[in-house]
Motif scaffolding. Structure first.
Motif, PDB file in Angstrom:
ATOM      1  N   GLU A 156      42.164  77.517  23.671  1.00 21.81           N
ATOM      2  CA  GLU A 156      41.186  76.488  23.327  1.00 21.81           C
ATOM      3  C   GLU A 156      41.575  75.877  21.995  1.00 21.81           C
ATOM      4  O   GLU A 156      42.486  76.340  21.322  1.00 21.81           O
ATOM      5  CB  GLU A 156      39.776  77.073  23.263  1.00 21.81           C
ATOM      6  CG  GLU A 156      39.596  78.169  22.229  1.00 21.81           C
ATOM      7  CD  GLU A 156      38.184  78.733  22.231  1.00 21.81           C
ATOM      8  OE1 GLU A 156      37.807  79.328  21.199  1.00 21.81           O
ATOM      9  OE2 GLU A 156      37.468  78.581  23.236  1.00 21.81           O
TER      10      GLU A 156
ATOM     11  N   THR B   7      50.369  78.060  35.344  1.00 20.32           N
ATOM     12  CA  THR B   7      49.505  77.107  36.014  1.00 20.32           C
ATOM     13  C   THR B   7      50.231  75.824  36.335  1.00 20.32           C
ATOM     14  O   THR B   7      49.718  74.982  37.050  1.00 20.32           O
ATOM     15  CB  THR B   7      48.301  76.781  35.122  1.00 20.32           C
ATOM     16  OG1 THR B   7      48.762  76.323  33.863  1.00 20.32           O
ATOM     17  CG2 THR B   7      47.431  78.012  34.937  1.00 20.32           C
TER      18      THR B   7
ATOM     19  N   GLU C 174      43.763  73.106  25.718  1.00 21.08           N
ATOM     20  CA  GLU C 174      42.838  73.950  26.459  1.00 21.08           C
ATOM     21  C   GLU C 174      43.386  74.248  27.852  1.00 21.08           C
ATOM     22  O   GLU C 174      43.943  73.369  28.500  1.00 21.08           O
ATOM     23  CB  GLU C 174      41.469  73.269  26.583  1.00 21.08           C
ATOM     24  CG  GLU C 174      40.785  73.035  25.242  1.00 21.08           C
ATOM     25  CD  GLU C 174      39.452  72.324  25.397  1.00 21.08           C
ATOM     26  OE1 GLU C 174      39.127  71.897  26.518  1.00 21.08           O
ATOM     27  OE2 GLU C 174      38.740  72.195  24.384  1.00 21.08           O
TER      28      GLU C 174
ATOM     29  N   THR D 135      45.455  87.295  31.340  1.00 20.03           N
ATOM     30  CA  THR D 135      45.164  85.868  31.368  1.00 20.03           C
ATOM     31  C   THR D 135      45.198  85.366  29.934  1.00 20.03           C
ATOM     32  O   THR D 135      44.540  85.943  29.058  1.00 20.03           O
ATOM     33  CB  THR D 135      43.773  85.586  31.970  1.00 20.03           C
ATOM     34  OG1 THR D 135      43.734  86.047  33.323  1.00 20.03           O
ATOM     35  CG2 THR D 135      43.464  84.096  31.950  1.00 20.03           C
TER      36      THR D 135
ATOM     37  N   SER E 276      42.677  85.608  24.156  1.00 18.26           N
ATOM     38  CA  SER E 276      42.086  84.326  23.756  1.00 18.26           C
ATOM     39  C   SER E 276      42.767  83.819  22.497  1.00 18.26           C
ATOM     40  O   SER E 276      42.860  84.533  21.486  1.00 18.26           O
ATOM     41  CB  SER E 276      40.582  84.484  23.508  1.00 18.26           C
ATOM     42  OG  SER E 276      39.915  84.869  24.697  1.00 18.26           O
TER      43      SER E 276
ATOM     44  N   THR F 283      41.859  89.391  29.055  1.00 22.40           N
ATOM     45  CA  THR F 283      42.135  88.027  28.592  1.00 22.40           C
ATOM     46  C   THR F 283      42.576  88.032  27.138  1.00 22.40           C
ATOM     47  O   THR F 283      41.950  88.675  26.292  1.00 22.40           O
ATOM     48  CB  THR F 283      40.893  87.133  28.730  1.00 22.40           C
ATOM     49  OG1 THR F 283      40.534  87.035  30.116  1.00 22.40           O
ATOM     50  CG2 THR F 283      41.152  85.722  28.192  1.00 22.40           C
TER      51      THR F 283
ATOM     52  N   SER G 175      44.034  82.588  27.596  1.00 18.62           N
ATOM     53  CA  SER G 175      43.043  81.516  27.529  1.00 18.62           C
ATOM     54  C   SER G 175      43.202  80.775  26.211  1.00 18.62           C
ATOM     55  O   SER G 175      43.130  81.388  25.133  1.00 18.62           O
ATOM     56  CB  SER G 175      41.626  82.093  27.644  1.00 18.62           C
ATOM     57  OG  SER G 175      40.654  81.070  27.526  1.00 18.62           O
TER      58      SER G 175
ATOM     59  N   ARG H 273      44.495  77.753  30.819  1.00 21.73           N
ATOM     60  CA  ARG H 273      44.805  79.157  31.038  1.00 21.73           C
ATOM     61  C   ARG H 273      46.180  79.303  31.689  1.00 21.73           C
ATOM     62  O   ARG H 273      46.619  78.418  32.414  1.00 21.73           O
ATOM     63  CB  ARG H 273      43.747  79.816  31.930  1.00 21.73           C
ATOM     64  CG  ARG H 273      42.384  79.907  31.277  1.00 21.73           C
ATOM     65  CD  ARG H 273      41.461  80.802  32.080  1.00 21.73           C
ATOM     66  NE  ARG H 273      40.243  81.088  31.342  1.00 21.73           N
ATOM     67  CZ  ARG H 273      39.488  82.158  31.517  1.00 21.73           C
ATOM     68  NH1 ARG H 273      39.830  83.050  32.444  1.00 21.73           N
ATOM     69  NH2 ARG H 273      38.404  82.362  30.801  1.00 21.73           N
TER      70      ARG H 273
ATOM     71  N   THR I 280      43.185  80.380  19.857  1.00 19.47           N
ATOM     72  CA  THR I 280      42.721  79.065  19.414  1.00 19.47           C
ATOM     73  C   THR I 280      43.863  78.355  18.697  1.00 19.47           C
ATOM     74  O   THR I 280      44.494  78.934  17.805  1.00 19.47           O
ATOM     75  CB  THR I 280      41.516  79.185  18.463  1.00 19.47           C
ATOM     76  OG1 THR I 280      40.448  79.847  19.151  1.00 19.47           O
ATOM     77  CG2 THR I 280      41.036  77.814  18.012  1.00 19.47           C
TER      78      THR I 280
ATOM     79  N   ALA J 231      44.232  70.882  30.955  1.00 18.87           N
ATOM     80  CA  ALA J 231      44.165  72.310  31.236  1.00 18.87           C
ATOM     81  C   ALA J 231      45.305  72.793  32.118  1.00 18.87           C
ATOM     82  O   ALA J 231      45.651  73.958  32.089  1.00 18.87           O
ATOM     83  CB  ALA J 231      42.827  72.650  31.878  1.00 18.87           C
TER      84      ALA J 231
END
Length: 245
Positions: free
Chosen positions: A130, A5, A134, A126, A91, A89, A128, A136, A93, A51
């Motif tokens: 958090e 990104t 935070e 992807t 995910s 995805t 992701s 992607r 943390t 982000a």
């Protein structure tokens, strides 16, 4: 498909900074990755990263990924809980570094994230993120190097973006390697790690450490090989940089 990104090189120029995943100094805290001494903890060290400043790279044949965030180079975040896979995805943390003294810089730093057994590395994912960071990032599927068995403690590397590589090595968590120089010759990249100071105290463990190396934008497309030397890093030959740019 784009795998990122944001180009972290555009954020910090040509900075070469280490962020050790699961790494700690001789007192048990995370080890600093810059050559300057740590200062008091600041909001830079613990604030949520925007982000648009999340990156990711394949490592260890697809068994792991490096999640790259921006903040204090001496206080990379740590993984909280287990990453989960659902609907394409991954995910993750992230929690604050356990260190209480952090440098005041704003730099890319990497956190090593182990993937669940059986993760399909041939498909795109992807990532992701958090928690204290935070956002992607995208990872294209690997065309080879599907994970099999346990990690063998060999170095590996993966593309974060067009000019930034995450390098996984194993050794003392208290003495992660730092990049001294990078030399490119076509599709061959040589990374020289700095020699640790003679009086540096290192822990006696063997842990994964992730170093970020800025290699510039002149490396041609296609497969790239990486040669590591110095810094007490055990690397017997060139390794292929995983992923696409």
């Amino acid at each position: 498909m784009s795998r990122r990104t944001l180009s972290f090189a555009g954020v910090v120029g040509a900075a070469l900074l280490t962020a050790g995943a699961l790494a700690g100094c001789a007192t048990g805290a995370s080890s600093p990755s810059s050559s300057t001494g740590p200062s008091s903890s600041t909001p830079d060290a613990t604030g949520v990263a925007p982000a648009t400043q999340i990156g990711a790279a394949w490592l260890d044949g697809g068994r792991s990924i490096a999640v790259v965030t921006s903040g204090s180079s001496s206080c990379p975040p740590v993984v909280s809980g287990e990453p989960t896979l659902a609907d394409g995805t991954v995910s993750v943390t992230l929690a604050e570094s356990p260190r209480d003294n952090c440098t005041r810089d704003m730099a890319p730093r990497a956190t090593l994230v182990g993937l669940p057994s059986g993760t399909d590395v041939a498909r795109a994912w992807t990532v992701s993120v958090e928690g204290v960071a935070e956002g992607r990032a995208m990872l294209d599927g690997l065309t080879s190097a599907a994970p099999t068995g346990q990690a063998d403690f060999s170095p590996s590397a993966g593309w974060v973006d067009d000019s930034l590589i995450a390098i996984l090595t194993y050794g003392s968590s208290g003495c992660p390697p730092t990049v001294e120089s990078v030399t490119t010759a076509g599709s061959d990249i040589a990374v020289q790690f700095a020699t640790p100071p003679a009086d540096q105290v290192c822990t006696m463990d063997i842990a994964p450490r992730v170093t970020l190396a800025e290699v510039g934008g002149d490396v041609p497309a296609g497969e790239v090989s990486l040669t590591l030397s110095g810094g007490n890093v055990d690397a017997t030959g060139p390794i292929t940089v995983l992923g696409t740019r």
